[in-house]
Design a protein around this motif. Structure first.
Motif, PDB file in Angstrom:
ATOM      1  N   SER A   1       0.844  -1.202   0.000  1.00 47.99           N
ATOM      2  CA  SER A   1       0.000   0.000   0.000  1.00 47.99           C
ATOM      3  C   SER A   1       0.873   1.243   0.000  1.00 47.99           C
ATOM      4  O   SER A   1       0.409   2.334   0.314  1.00 47.99           O
ATOM      5  N   SER A   2       2.156   1.065  -0.343  1.00 47.66           N
ATOM      6  CA  SER A   2       3.094   2.186  -0.397  1.00 47.66           C
ATOM      7  C   SER A   2       4.025   1.965  -1.577  1.00 47.66           C
ATOM      8  O   SER A   2       3.882   1.000  -2.333  1.00 47.66           O
ATOM      9  N   LEU A   3       5.006   2.826  -1.715  1.00 47.27           N
ATOM     10  CA  LEU A   3       5.931   2.708  -2.838  1.00 47.27           C
ATOM     11  C   LEU A   3       6.952   1.605  -2.634  1.00 47.27           C
ATOM     12  O   LEU A   3       7.548   1.110  -3.596  1.00 47.27           O
ATOM     13  N   PHE A   4       7.177   1.186  -1.384  1.00 47.32           N
ATOM     14  CA  PHE A   4       8.169   0.149  -1.120  1.00 47.32           C
ATOM     15  C   PHE A   4       7.846  -1.133  -1.879  1.00 47.32           C
ATOM     16  O   PHE A   4       8.702  -1.726  -2.536  1.00 47.32           O
ATOM     17  N   GLY A   5       6.596  -1.582  -1.771  1.00 46.86           N
ATOM     18  CA  GLY A   5       6.209  -2.820  -2.433  1.00 46.86           C
ATOM     19  C   GLY A   5       6.345  -2.728  -3.942  1.00 46.86           C
ATOM     20  O   GLY A   5       6.752  -3.696  -4.595  1.00 46.86           O
TER      21      GLY A   5
ATOM     22  N   PRO B   1      -5.757   4.086  -0.830  1.00 50.28           N
ATOM     23  CA  PRO B   1      -5.636   4.472  -2.239  1.00 50.28           C
ATOM     24  C   PRO B   1      -4.668   5.612  -2.525  1.00 50.28           C
ATOM     25  O   PRO B   1      -4.418   5.924  -3.695  1.00 50.28           O
ATOM     26  N   GLN B   2      -4.102   6.236  -1.498  1.00 51.57           N
ATOM     27  CA  GLN B   2      -3.394   7.482  -1.691  1.00 51.57           C
ATOM     28  C   GLN B   2      -2.237   7.382  -2.698  1.00 51.57           C
ATOM     29  O   GLN B   2      -2.032   8.286  -3.515  1.00 51.57           O
ATOM     30  N   MET B   3      -1.454   6.317  -2.644  1.00 52.33           N
ATOM     31  CA  MET B   3      -0.261   6.210  -3.492  1.00 52.33           C
ATOM     32  C   MET B   3      -0.464   5.270  -4.675  1.00 52.33           C
ATOM     33  O   MET B   3       0.513   4.870  -5.319  1.00 52.33           O
ATOM     34  N   LEU B   4      -1.704   4.929  -4.980  1.00 47.96           N
ATOM     35  CA  LEU B   4      -1.982   3.948  -6.023  1.00 47.96           C
ATOM     36  C   LEU B   4      -1.353   4.330  -7.358  1.00 47.96           C
ATOM     37  O   LEU B   4      -0.619   3.541  -7.963  1.00 47.96           O
ATOM     38  N   ASN B   5      -1.643   5.517  -7.858  1.00 47.65           N
ATOM     39  CA  ASN B   5      -1.178   5.893  -9.188  1.00 47.65           C
ATOM     40  C   ASN B   5       0.348   5.946  -9.265  1.00 47.65           C
ATOM     41  O   ASN B   5       0.953   5.485 -10.239  1.00 47.65           O
ATOM     42  N   GLN B   6       0.971   6.501  -8.218  1.00 47.92           N
ATOM     43  CA  GLN B   6       2.423   6.582  -8.209  1.00 47.92           C
ATOM     44  C   GLN B   6       3.050   5.193  -8.139  1.00 47.92           C
ATOM     45  O   GLN B   6       4.045   4.908  -8.817  1.00 47.92           O
ATOM     46  N   ALA B   7       2.473   4.321  -7.320  1.00 52.53           N
ATOM     47  CA  ALA B   7       3.002   2.968  -7.199  1.00 52.53           C
ATOM     48  C   ALA B   7       2.879   2.209  -8.517  1.00 52.53           C
ATOM     49  O   ALA B   7       3.800   1.477  -8.914  1.00 52.53           O
TER      50      ALA B   7
END
Length: 343
Positions: A172-176, A195-201
């Motif tokens: 649910s973050s950029l790490f994964g 959902p906050q970082m969905l598009n960036q991830a």
């Protein structure tokens, strides 16, 4: 307008136990939903590892997967996910190797880095919080056991050796996203509640996907799964009413952990900043008629370039849950005009 989404559809069953249900009742409901999904052509159904949560029945995740796999025929069954820092990779390889031996070609192993619980429970699991630091190494060790190329000389998983259970990185973050890209593995984003970082991830995963170093080999391709909440019904007002009930339950679960809150409190909290913050977690939600939900899902998949959608069936009432599956069914054999038989 097509009667199903353009991407493959799968399910994440949160295995809720809804009062006054018993745990056995909740598990039986999950089995019935899985059987409907199996009949209607859904790709996979996953269960998540959570601990010390009285309203969730999937803490012993591998056991629930086995129970559901035994009651179905075609749908893939797996974890969304196993919280790997809670376990030795060898144990998970043995568990899922056993599942893959019993149900060949039907078992998935999604892996998360979070503990899936709170601090005191984590300590009860004999964990101190540092285990997450070795997540990447543990994933690679686990992969070695399942492929038959152990990274620890003389140690193998039996069962497990050579079963090649598919691995998925969850996050649910950029790490994964970064780790899944680095290891060349499929990646599933928990946009149903974060959902906050969905598009960036999604962008980072595709931009940095490295097939040359993939645990799947040099021919690996990125596979991005995005999660979304859904409620579909023949009557749009019924779907919206179910959404309100689900949101109220979400507020009560998140804001009432250490205190009792009444239904009247929940109504007031809906307009409070704390309640609004909780509701924002469910912002990726498709609610309405079949046509409305399918259109939303297709737009959502295009937005994030998802290869697959993982649906969370948000409706509190079981009959509406089954009708949601029927109306969105990937299989053309779905009985679109017949109401659910679940009372």
């Amino acid at each position: 307008m097509p009667n199903t989404a353009s991407r493959p559809l799968s399910l994440l069953d949160l295995a809720f136990v809804r009062p006054p249900e018993t745990v056995a009742d909740g598990i039986a409901r999950s089995v019935r939903l899985a059987q409907t999904a199996d009949k209607l052509g859904y790709t996979r159904i996953w269960f998540a590892e959570h601990h010390n949560m009285p309203n969730i029945a999937s803490s012993a995740t591998a056991l629930l997967i086995q129970h559901v796999a035994a009651a179905t025929e075609n749908v893939r069954v797996g974890s969304g996910g196993i919280m790997l820092p809670n376990h030795a990779p060898l144990i998970i390889a043995e568990q899922f190797g056993t599942l893959a031996t019993l149900y060949p070609g039907r078992i998935d192993l999604g892996l998360g880095r979070a503990p899936g619980t709170d601090g005191p429970t984590m300590r009860a699991l004999r964990r101190d919080g540092t285990e997450a630091d070795r997540f990447q190494a543990d994933v690679m060790e686990l992969s070695g056991y399942l492929t038959g190329y152990s990274r620890i000389p003389g140690v193998n998983a039996y069962p497990g050796w050579g079963t090649n259970v598919p691995l998925y990185i969850l996050g649910s973050s950029l790490f994964g996203a970064q780790l899944a890209a680095q290891l060349g593995l499929p990646y599933a984003f928990a946009s149903h509640f974060a959902p906050q970082m969905l598009n960036q991830a999604a962008h980072i995963y595709r931009e940095h996907f490295d097939a040359t170093n993939s645990l799947l080999g040099p021919d690996a391709q990125p596979h991005f799964i995005a999660a979304a909440n859904v409620i579909a019904h023949d009557d749009a007002e019924t779907a919206q009413a179910q959404k309100t009930l689900a949101e109220n339950a979400w507020i009560k679960n998140h804001l009432g952990r250490n205190r009792q809150i009444t239904d009247d409190d929940v109504v007031m909290l809906r307009d409070h900043p704390a309640g609004q913050q909780v509701l924002s977690m469910l912002s990726r939600a498709a609610v309405g008629t079949q046509e409305q939900v399918v259109a939303w899902l297709d737009a959502f998949a295009e937005e994030v370039q998802a290869d697959e959608l993982m649906l969370v069936n948000l409706a509190p009432e079981e009959a509406v849950q089954h009708r949601t599956l029927e109306l969105l069914a990937p299989s053309m054999a779905a009985a679109q005009d017949s109401p659910s038989q679940v009372a």
